[in-house]
Design a protein around this motif. Structure first.
Motif, PDB file in Angstrom:
ATOM      1  N   PHE A  86       0.857  -1.178   0.000  1.00  0.00           N
ATOM      2  CA  PHE A  86       0.000   0.000   0.000  1.00  0.00           C
ATOM      3  C   PHE A  86       0.898   1.233   0.000  1.00  0.00           C
ATOM      4  N   ALA A  87       0.810   2.013  -1.055  1.00  0.00           N
ATOM      5  CA  ALA A  87       1.590   3.248  -1.127  1.00  0.00           C
ATOM      6  C   ALA A  87       0.845   4.363  -0.407  1.00  0.00           C
ATOM      7  N   SER A  88       1.597   5.357   0.013  1.00  0.00           N
ATOM      8  CA  SER A  88       1.026   6.551   0.613  1.00  0.00           C
ATOM      9  C   SER A  88       1.851   7.736   0.153  1.00  0.00           C
ATOM     10  N   ALA A  89       1.220   8.865   0.032  1.00  0.00           N
ATOM     11  CA  ALA A  89       1.938  10.058  -0.414  1.00  0.00           C
ATOM     12  C   ALA A  89       1.440  11.273   0.364  1.00  0.00           C
ATOM     13  N   THR A  90       2.317  12.234   0.487  1.00  0.00           N
ATOM     14  CA  THR A  90       1.993  13.529   1.075  1.00  0.00           C
ATOM     15  C   THR A  90       2.248  14.569  -0.001  1.00  0.00           C
ATOM     16  N   TYR A  91       1.296  15.445  -0.214  1.00  0.00           N
ATOM     17  CA  TYR A  91       1.389  16.457  -1.274  1.00  0.00           C
ATOM     18  C   TYR A  91       1.321  17.851  -0.674  1.00  0.00           C
ATOM     19  N   LEU A  92       2.077  18.749  -1.237  1.00  0.00           N
ATOM     20  CA  LEU A  92       2.012  20.165  -0.868  1.00  0.00           C
ATOM     21  C   LEU A  92       2.086  20.990  -2.147  1.00  0.00           C
ATOM     22  N   VAL A  93       1.204  21.982  -2.261  1.00  0.00           N
ATOM     23  CA  VAL A  93       1.210  22.870  -3.422  1.00  0.00           C
ATOM     24  C   VAL A  93       1.333  24.301  -2.910  1.00  0.00           C
ATOM     25  N   SER A  94       2.280  25.021  -3.471  1.00  0.00           N
ATOM     26  CA  SER A  94       2.484  26.421  -3.123  1.00  0.00           C
ATOM     27  C   SER A  94       1.239  27.232  -3.459  1.00  0.00           C
ATOM     28  N   PRO A  95       0.944  28.251  -2.676  1.00  0.00           N
ATOM     29  CA  PRO A  95      -0.173  29.133  -3.035  1.00  0.00           C
ATOM     30  C   PRO A  95      -0.024  29.697  -4.464  1.00  0.00           C
ATOM     31  N   HIS A  96       1.208  29.865  -4.941  1.00  0.00           N
ATOM     32  CA  HIS A  96       1.428  30.339  -6.315  1.00  0.00           C
ATOM     33  C   HIS A  96       0.977  29.315  -7.346  1.00  0.00           C
ATOM     34  N   GLY A  97       0.872  28.056  -6.940  1.00  0.00           N
ATOM     35  CA  GLY A  97       0.497  26.995  -7.857  1.00  0.00           C
ATOM     36  C   GLY A  97      -0.953  26.554  -7.747  1.00  0.00           C
ATOM     37  N   LYS A  98      -1.684  27.098  -6.784  1.00  0.00           N
ATOM     38  CA  LYS A  98      -3.076  26.685  -6.592  1.00  0.00           C
ATOM     39  C   LYS A  98      -3.929  27.108  -7.782  1.00  0.00           C
ATOM     40  N   GLY A  99      -4.828  26.201  -8.153  1.00  0.00           N
ATOM     41  CA  GLY A  99      -5.739  26.480  -9.254  1.00  0.00           C
ATOM     42  C   GLY A  99      -5.135  26.261 -10.632  1.00  0.00           C
TER      43      GLY A  99
END
Length: 154
Positions: A86-99
């Motif tokens: 079972f894989a798991s991942a954590t993601y983070l997106v900069s506010p500059h990249g949202k949308g």
């Protein structure tokens, strides 16, 4: 898959994170934490703790456009030993990249890598519920919400 992969989307490249990315990645964490959108376990992270988690035993990737880190993810087995499949991942997106579809690209990239690495399934332990687009995208990809952790206001 190659070490550097162009998504064809906004001239963005998703590639393995390198030691030289640490400062940019940490800046994204700080911004997300200030916005209140960070996973709960980020509350006490300092830069060294972040480095040890994101440059440790699990693979980390960054989404880069014009030299700016717009997002990142960390991928590995959800649990060691018999939980390897079972894989798991954590993601983070900069506010500059949202949308801009950065998160969607990161999730698709991670699912591809998890499959190539032999994972039979993927589980996300934390999805910040106030990020409605992330929750909707995960559901569109076939993920189900199996539990909700409420924020303690005290």
């Amino acid at each position: 898959m190659s070490a550097r992969e162009s998504t064809g989307f906004m001239n963005m490249c998703i590639r393995a994170a390198e030691a030289g990315d640490l400062d940019s990645m940490w800046a994204v964490v700080q911004t997300i934490r200030a916005d209140g959108d960070a996973p709960p376990f980020f509350a006490g992270f300092d830069k060294e703790t972040f480095r040890s988690h994101w440059f440790g035993s699990q693979a980390s990737y960054v989404a880069v456009r014009e030299g700016e880190v717009l997002g990142m993810y960390k991928l590995g087995a959800n649990y060691p030993g018999t939980g390897w499949h079972f894989a798991s991942a954590t993601y983070l997106v900069s506010p500059h990249g949202k949308g801009l579809g950065i998160g969607h690209s990161l999730v698709a990239h991670s699912i591809g890598h998890a499959s190539c690495d032999g994972s039979l399934a993927m589980q996300f332990n934390y999805v910040v519920s106030n990020l409605a687009t992330a929750v909707m995208f995960d559901e569109e990809k076939g993920f189900s919400i199996v539990g909700t952790q409420y924020r303690n206001s005290t």
